[in-house]
Design an enzyme around this catalytic site. Sequence first.
Site, PDB file in Angstrom:
ATOM      1  CG  ASP A   1     -25.167  15.525  44.278  1.00 42.21           C
ATOM      2  OD1 ASP A   1     -25.294  14.440  43.698  1.00 42.21           O
ATOM      3  OD2 ASP A   1     -24.367  16.410  43.924  1.00 42.21           O
TER       4      ASP A   1
ATOM      5  CG  ASP B   1     -20.652  15.093  38.259  1.00 41.51           C
ATOM      6  OD1 ASP B   1     -21.811  14.668  38.423  1.00 41.51           O
ATOM      7  OD2 ASP B   1     -19.954  15.529  39.187  1.00 41.51           O
TER       8      ASP B   1
END
Length: 640
Positions: A198, A285
């Site tokens: 990430d 997301d």
Amino acid sequence: MIGFKLPDRLLSAIGSVILGVLIQAPAAAQGNPLTPTGKWSANQRGHAPLPPMGWNSWNAFHYDIDEEKVLASAQIMVDSGLAEAGYRYVNLDDGWWLQRRQPDGRMVIHTERFPSAKTSVLGMTSFKPFTDRIHAMGLKAGIYSDMGRNTCGQAYGPEGSNQPQGSVLQREVGLYGHVDLDIELFFREWGFDYIKVDGCGLRTFGEDFPRVQAGTYRALPPLIDMSSVARTDIVAVQKLFTEVADALVRHNPDNDFVFSVCLWGSANVRAWAKNIGNLSRTSDDITPSWSRLLTNFDTTVTRALYAQPGSWNDPDMLFIGQGGFDADHKTEARSHFALWAITNAPLLIGYDLRAATPEQLALLGHREIIALNQDPAGHQAVPVYHSGDVQILVKTLADGSKGVAVFNRGLASVDAVLTADHLKMQSGEPVAMVNLWTGEESSFMGETTLKVAPRETLVFRAQGQRALPEGMYLSELPGSINVAEDGVEHPAHDPTIHRNVLPWTGTRGVGEMPSYAGWGGAQADRSPFNEPLRLDGQIHQNGIGILANSRLEVRNSDFNAFTAQVGIDDTAALRDQEVTFAVYGDGKLLAETRFVPAASGSFDIEANIEGVEIIELVVRANGQPGFELPVVWGNARMIK
Ligand code: GLA
């Protein structure tokens, strides 16, 4: 910036076509991305010949993960037949870590949540027993980290959520400054097969971030600005992720790993992650809502040319089972699955499988839809019709048939007309279709009208006489194309992506800014700015639209001729530009059209590609620096 000099324009007549010239490509100016290499430069490292399939803890449990929950879903994957259907990876997301041990930096697992990670040595934990369990089930195991010192959870996790513990240094669990140490630990010692990396640690922890000001974390000047690619240090971000890619190769001598890059479309990741990673997130997301599905889907659907075996677009994990895709939203759940499948997205279940109904398990295990996703040719579907409401996507399959999705984004039923042209099939011959949801068989000539319910996606396999019986259009083969250089000089955010209302801000503030800098990139059957391909007033239904100063790598199987009609796209604003189109075979110049002035229409180019493995299509412009010029490889095809 691309810099090179064109040969004297007097060297060749305007629009002349030089065929069959076999000249060694001139020695490359160092780093000139237009110089043919004779090689396939998209990522070949790691193991993702097909989009990875599996399960991930995040959408199901957020930070609240533990061994029992993860293993339970893994066991259900095996028992329900999902593993047999292709689901392989069991991936931990945020929440597994306790801290980074000081002073040696070894990562420590949260053993209250993962009891099998305890060892008899104080301060020593190991995921080996856990990955052994996963492997014994015939599955593979994935882990999660962050490229910065700190993590997404540490940036955004609510008070009281399961976050790393200890001193400021102990809580620095991200890879920054520890790439080799961590990758060696995760892969060589703990036996993981997959990592998602990430990027919150590179985007959030500036001096003014409240949790930094409070002394909870050290500041790390942000390299990424999600809403401004110009304020992002693309080179630095790319360098860090490349360090991880290199470490993965070092510590996985068998090459059996997957590297998932999670930068949500920021840092112009579209242009480079395909060279180092196996997956690259194209958007922020997903949430279990229809609007968000549209946002995420839109970041991948027009980027078919940026995915190929070994490196795939990733619109984020599946949310089937929850919210707008739960048991009461079957149409939406099916659309979610079908759209992810046909665009070659990774199929990563994000649901607590203990709660799954037989019908949900059946959807996730739908063999025919999975087969579209896992088709060995690896071509992402191309949008052949595109509107705010209806999209028609066509995916070339290894056996020559086509996968088709007819998607109704809207709230009213539509009659969608599917034509033989959409499928690049002959309109005077029957097209046989199988509806993959119902198994129903049908056939049509020319066109057929399909009723599509709100939010429904019809999915077919279609077979007919090919419009181009002796070969393939390049736009049918996106998985065989690598956009080595797309000519985009100043990456700009893609304005055509659906923007939903973010659940965490509602309609306050400025809304979600675009983060995907894909605008102006290469397109199958469309211009870089999403117009039909047009040369001298004539629309070309087939072809590649790209900007000048670009280089495409194309894998040839066993075709022996390449032909196209080339020119400057009618939409080009500057009409007096001149360009050179060149075709190379394994690094050698095969054919070239020199100095095509914009107003002069289209020019034929052809090349003998017999025995050639990598064809390169290069367009050079002598236009104004910084000016982006759309050009057309019209009807570009490989034939026998
Ligand atoms: C980011 C990622 C998500 C998930 C969370 C975990 O938001 O994009 O997929 O991994 O972090 O905190």
